[in-house]
Design an enzyme around this catalytic site. Structure first.
Site, short mmCIF file in Angstrom:
data_model
loop_
_atom_site.label_atom_id
_atom_site.label_comp_id
_atom_site.label_asym_id
_atom_site.label_seq_id
_atom_site.Cartn_x
_atom_site.Cartn_y
_atom_site.Cartn_z
N ARG A 1 17.96 -63.58 -23.42
CA ARG A 1 16.94 -62.64 -22.93
C ARG A 1 16.56 -61.74 -24.09
NH1 ARG A 1 16.29 -58.62 -17.85
NH2 ARG A 1 15.86 -60.65 -16.93
N HIS B 1 9.32 -65.90 -17.95
CA HIS B 1 10.56 -65.62 -17.21
C HIS B 1 10.78 -66.77 -16.21
CE1 HIS B 1 13.88 -63.52 -15.67
NE2 HIS B 1 13.31 -62.50 -15.07
N GLN C 1 13.27 -66.76 -13.09
CA GLN C 1 12.82 -65.88 -12.00
C GLN C 1 11.92 -66.62 -11.02
OE1 GLN C 1 13.25 -62.38 -11.30
NE2 GLN C 1 12.26 -63.06 -9.43
N ASP D 1 4.98 -56.45 -10.06
CA ASP D 1 6.04 -56.22 -11.06
C ASP D 1 5.75 -54.85 -11.69
OD1 ASP D 1 8.04 -56.51 -12.97
OD2 ASP D 1 7.00 -58.04 -14.14
N CYS E 1 10.05 -59.14 -8.58
CA CYS E 1 11.20 -59.66 -9.32
C CYS E 1 12.32 -58.63 -9.43
CB CYS E 1 10.75 -60.10 -10.71
SG CYS E 1 9.87 -58.83 -11.62
N ARG F 1 18.08 -65.79 -7.11
CA ARG F 1 18.24 -65.93 -8.56
C ARG F 1 19.55 -66.65 -8.87
NH1 ARG F 1 16.11 -62.67 -12.09
NH2 ARG F 1 16.53 -64.44 -13.43
N1 NVA Z 1 7.98 -57.83 -16.54
C1 NVA Z 1 9.28 -57.22 -16.43
C2 NVA Z 1 10.22 -58.12 -15.69
C3 NVA Z 1 11.60 -57.59 -15.50
C4 NVA Z 1 12.50 -58.57 -14.78
C5 NVA Z 1 9.81 -56.91 -17.82
O1 NVA Z 1 9.66 -57.74 -18.71
O2 NVA Z 1 10.35 -55.83 -18.02
N1 CP Z 2 14.34 -59.88 -12.13
C1 CP Z 2 15.16 -59.75 -13.18
O1 CP Z 2 15.10 -60.50 -14.15
O2 CP Z 2 16.05 -58.75 -13.08
P1 CP Z 2 17.01 -58.21 -14.23
O3 CP Z 2 16.11 -57.59 -15.28
O4 CP Z 2 17.89 -57.22 -13.57
O5 CP Z 2 17.76 -59.37 -14.81
#
Ligand code: NVA
Ligand code: CP
Length: 315
Positions: free
Chosen positions: A109, A136, A139, A231, A272, A300
């Protein structure tokens, strides 16, 4: 489908997978969820290890990987940028080669899609994209699973994402919907529309799968949506532009008025998570009776377990 075609594969974006292969992961996710509900114990990851690399924070993704491999005899190792030299004092290529010698798989990540691509290229083991600035993918498998749990199937249903149309979640939803024949709409201001090249690719895929992609600034486009999805307005790494995003996206908040605009009583709300109540969604919606975000979060885990089982050749 020959499930051996999945063995050893990485998941960087769903663009690399066929409809049939994604379908296989969805069916396997449902199977592992049912096993869990029945209280069955399995040890399919015995002897397996996974390196979990995090440049950005996480609750769900980290916990889904750790618990799903750990409860079946596998061993996760969490490595944040405070722990390892990813691209700082050691090249990503070298870190990839070393991790590939010690682990059965790697999750990444972070920021750049190119980092997860390099890990996949040089490690020689399956690499999973647990979120980059671009995509992602793990997700959105859980999101489709949640839609299917509520409506029996996803093909021909309409999913509408309202918010930052260029972000990783919106882009990944567009790809998976296009592959699976789900109608997909993004409602976002013109400045936040996704990159036209990806839209074009998805339109072609969707046409082949029998669905439509629509990108618009008109909130009336939520009409007929089986699921409304939003989101955060500023994704991780975009904190500096938060004030501007609030200005751009305030008219696109998911509230009860917008939910009513779908014209369907059965519309579900998806997010998400993490969510900011009062910004992209009101408390009345996320805590109301149309919300499915807690099932979605639980899914998830089941979907990530299925992805690991399939790509490690353990299913
Ligand atoms: N679009 C958000 C998703 C978090 C799971 C981010 O990248 O912060
Ligand atoms: N939805 C999601 O990816 O959550 P986290 O950022 O907590 O992993």
């Amino acid at each position: 489908m020959d499930k051996n075609t999945l063995k050893g594969r990485s998941l960087l974006t769903w663009l690399d997978y066929s409809e049939e292969e994604i379908r296989y992961f969805l069916d396997l996710s449902k199977q592992v969820k049912e096993e869990k509900k029945r209280g069955e114990l399995h040890q399919r990851f015995t002897g397996k290890t996974i390196a979990l690399l995090f440049e950005k924070r996480s609750t769900r993704t980290r916990c889904a990987f750790e618990t799903s491999i750990g409860e079946e005899g596998g061993h996760p190792v969490f490595l944040s940028t405070a722990d390892i030299q990813l691209g700082e004092k050691e090249s990503v290529e070298d870190t990839s080669r070393v991790l590939g010698r010690m682990f059965s798989a790697i999750q990444f990540r972070g920021f750049k899609q190119s980092t997860v691509e390099t890990l996949a290229k040089f490690s020689g083991v399956p690499v999973y994209n647990g979120l980059t600035d671009n995509f992602h993918p793990t997700q959105v498998l859980a999101d489709i699973m949640t839609i299917e749990e509520n409506f029996g199937s996803s093909r021909g249903k309409k999913l509408c994402f309202v918010g930052d149309g260029r972000n990783n979640v919106a882009r990944s939803l567009m790809v998976i919907c296009a592959k699976l024949g789900v109608h997909f709409t993004i409602v976002t201001p013109p400045a936040l529309m996704p990159d036209p090249a990806l839209v074009k690719t998805c339109e072609t895929l969707a046409a082949a799968a029998g669905s439509k992609i629509l990108i618009t600034a008109d909130t009336a486009a939520v009409e007929g949506a089986h699921a409304l999805y939003t989101d955060v307005w500023a994704s991780m790494g975009e904190e500096a532009v938060k004030a501007e995003r609030v200005k751009q996206l305030s008219p696109f908040q998911v509230n009860q008025d917008l939910m009513a605009k779908t014209g369907l009583k059965e519309t579900i709300f998806l997010h998400c998570l993490p969510a900011i109540r009062g910004e992209e969604v009101t408390a009345a919606v996320i805590d109301g009776n149309q919300t499915r975000v807690w099932d979605e979060a639980e899914n998830r885990k089941h979907t990530i377990k299925a992805i690991m089982l399939g790509t490690l050749g353990l299913a």
